[in-house]
Structures are given as C-alpha cells and as structure tokens.
Design an enzyme around this catalytic site. Sequence first.
Site, PDB file in Angstrom:
ATOM      1  N   GLU A  13     -11.333  -1.727 -10.542  1.00  0.00           N
ATOM      2  CA  GLU A  13     -10.108  -0.929 -10.507  1.00  0.00           C
ATOM      3  C   GLU A  13      -9.892  -0.217 -11.832  1.00  0.00           C
ATOM      4  O   GLU A  13     -10.367  -0.654 -12.886  1.00  0.00           O
ATOM      5  CB  GLU A  13      -8.884  -1.781 -10.148  1.00  0.00           C
ATOM      6  CG  GLU A  13      -8.573  -2.889 -11.118  1.00  0.00           C
ATOM      7  CD  GLU A  13      -7.277  -3.624 -10.769  1.00  0.00           C
ATOM      8  OE1 GLU A  13      -6.310  -2.957 -10.351  1.00  0.00           O
ATOM      9  OE2 GLU A  13      -7.242  -4.849 -10.942  1.00  0.00           O
ATOM     10  N   ASP A  36      -8.596   1.286  -6.516  1.00  0.00           N
ATOM     11  CA  ASP A  36      -8.948  -0.127  -6.342  1.00  0.00           C
ATOM     12  C   ASP A  36     -10.032  -0.213  -5.279  1.00  0.00           C
ATOM     13  O   ASP A  36      -9.807   0.137  -4.116  1.00  0.00           O
ATOM     14  CB  ASP A  36      -7.703  -0.917  -5.922  1.00  0.00           C
ATOM     15  CG  ASP A  36      -7.899  -2.421  -6.040  1.00  0.00           C
ATOM     16  OD1 ASP A  36      -9.014  -2.846  -6.397  1.00  0.00           O
ATOM     17  OD2 ASP A  36      -6.937  -3.155  -5.777  1.00  0.00           O
TER      18      ASP A  36
END
Length: 362
Positions: A112, A17
């Site tokens: 992500e 992420d």
Amino acid sequence: MQDPTATARPRKIIHIDMDAFYASVEQRDDPALRGRPVVVAWRGERSVVCAASYEARRFGVRSAMPAVRAERLCPQAVFVPPDFVRYKAVSRQVREIFLRHTELVEPLSLDEAYLDVTAPRSDLPTATAIAEAIRAQIRGETALTASAGVAPNKFLAKIASDWRKPDGLFVLRPHRVEAFLTPLPVERIPGVGKVMLSKLHAVGIRSVGELRQWPREELERLFGSFGGSLYRRARGIDERPVEPDQPVQSISSEDTFARDLPLHALDEAIARLAGKTWQATRRTERIGRTVVLKLKTAQFRTLTRSLTPDRPPASEEELRAIALALRDRVDLPADTLYRLVGVGVSGFRDREEAMTQPPLFE
C-alpha cells in the site's frame, strides 16, 4: 465545521491498497491455488498469518491471526510459506507504475502507498482518472488487482480505499466529507484498536458523529495526545503531506520462541538479534542512537526497555552489551515466561547530527 480542504490548493490524494497481496501473488503464480482458501504462513504453534485470500477470509481468517487458529477456522485452507523476495519484486513493479503519475509516493508497506496527484506527471484530467489508470496498469502488468481511495487527505483516502474492496475505487469529494464520516463507527478511524474502542464505548461514543460532539479539551483530558487526533479525524482534518522516501526511523529484529522461556534463558537470542539488527543498520547512512529491547510475555503483555547512551553504539559488541543490560532492567517476577524478544535501534539521525545529540535515558 472547519473545511478539511481549506487550503490555497486542495490536495488530491490517492491511497492504493493491493488486494490480499501475498495470497494473490501465490494464486497468480500457481493456478492450482486459484479459487481456493490460501493462507500465507508457516505452519506451527508460534506462526502467524501473513495474508489470507478472500476465499479464506470468508471463514474468518485474518492477517496476524495465529496460524493454528486459522487452521481451525478453515481446515481446508492451503498453507503456503511466505516468499518475501518475490513479493518485494512485485511491489517494485507496482511502485514504478505509481511513479509514472507522480513523484510524491509514500509507501506504507509492500502492498500500500499514498500518492499526491495534486500536480501529476501524467496529463490525465482528474485524480479519479489517475486512480483508474493506475488500477488498470497494475492489472495489465502484474495480473493483480488493487483498490483505491481518492480524497482530499491521507486519512480520508485510506478509509475510502477500503470502501469497495476488493478491486474497487471510491472517490470522496470534499463536500461529502461530513456526511460520509458522520455514521461511521469509530473503529474505522485508524489507530482506534480494541483498547481505545472500549474506552470510547465506555463514555458513549460509538460513531464518528457522536465523537464530533465532544470538545477537544475533554477528549485530550480523557485520551491524552490521541484525543487531539480523534478531534481532528472526526472533522476529516489531516494536514500530513505525502512524504516520499522517508528516512529510516528505526530498525529491529525479533523472534518468537517455539516454547516460552524465562528471562535468564534469553541471552543467546538477544545476542543473535543484536547482531542481526547491527548488520541491518550498516545498510543506511544514518546513525541510530537509542537501543530498544522488546519483550512479550506468555500472556501477550508487551514491554520495552530503552537507553540512549552518550554516543551511538559503534559496534555489534556494544549494541549487544547494551541490549543485555536492558534485560536486567526488566522487573517482572522471576517466574515470568516470555514468548518473544526483539532488539532494535531507533532515533536515527544524519551522521553529523547524531554525534552532537545530548544523552537521554528513556
């Protein structure tokens, strides 16, 4: 308790992420923004926050928040209009780094992705070493930071990646899963939003450990199919594979109005959005069969109307006609005002399959 990794070969999953991605790109590219609260959003009453730097988050600014509220929370924030062309270019750089280590990469968004490194391309000895290498390569090649979670499945990896944000790495080993999950508040389970959280609290469930005490049948009686998902997540079970290059499932376009409008005033917007969606569908080889009209009232109530015709829409004109017909199926009071409208196409299938599916009204 069932072992969440009880398979012939336990998976090694990494969730990456990027940290405050859009805002971090802006701060990287403009030194004057570094160390300042940056909000990526257009200004205006109808705008929402696309991203907020960590400096802005200290004031309570969050993604998807109305921009006017963000400005009230942090009057000194620097508002920067989003530049998605630039963000996509950086996202491609990051994905190229992922692909050095595994071909099993499932992007969730520009910032992500899940990676399955059970059988990696690189010769690094562990999933932890791969995650560390990826984070170092992202920093070295893009001057940005990323957080990573390493775990036996996607659900656990996603929770783990958030554990030491920003610029952190957390490894959740199989034998630690139950102890890790037990004290977590149930809102840490993906999919548990405000409405579901209030329902869980109403029956006395506040932690994952408390959730684990409930039988599957009772959870499904109370919460439908999501009850089964809650039962599995409370035990750390997630059998979903990492699926690279997932085929298109839906395409849509939507618009938020400068002022709320009645239903009869939405024709122009619906026609324009149908055209935009149609052009987007031309960029895929698959065919969408279901037309969806989405509306959001001034009170933020969302409703959808959908139709799967006998054959897929064959032109922009057909898509527009169906979307306008769906507007006539909205049965709210005539004085209802709307702040958003969207037109989408879903139910995508390969071309041969799409032409043989039976009609379905939804």
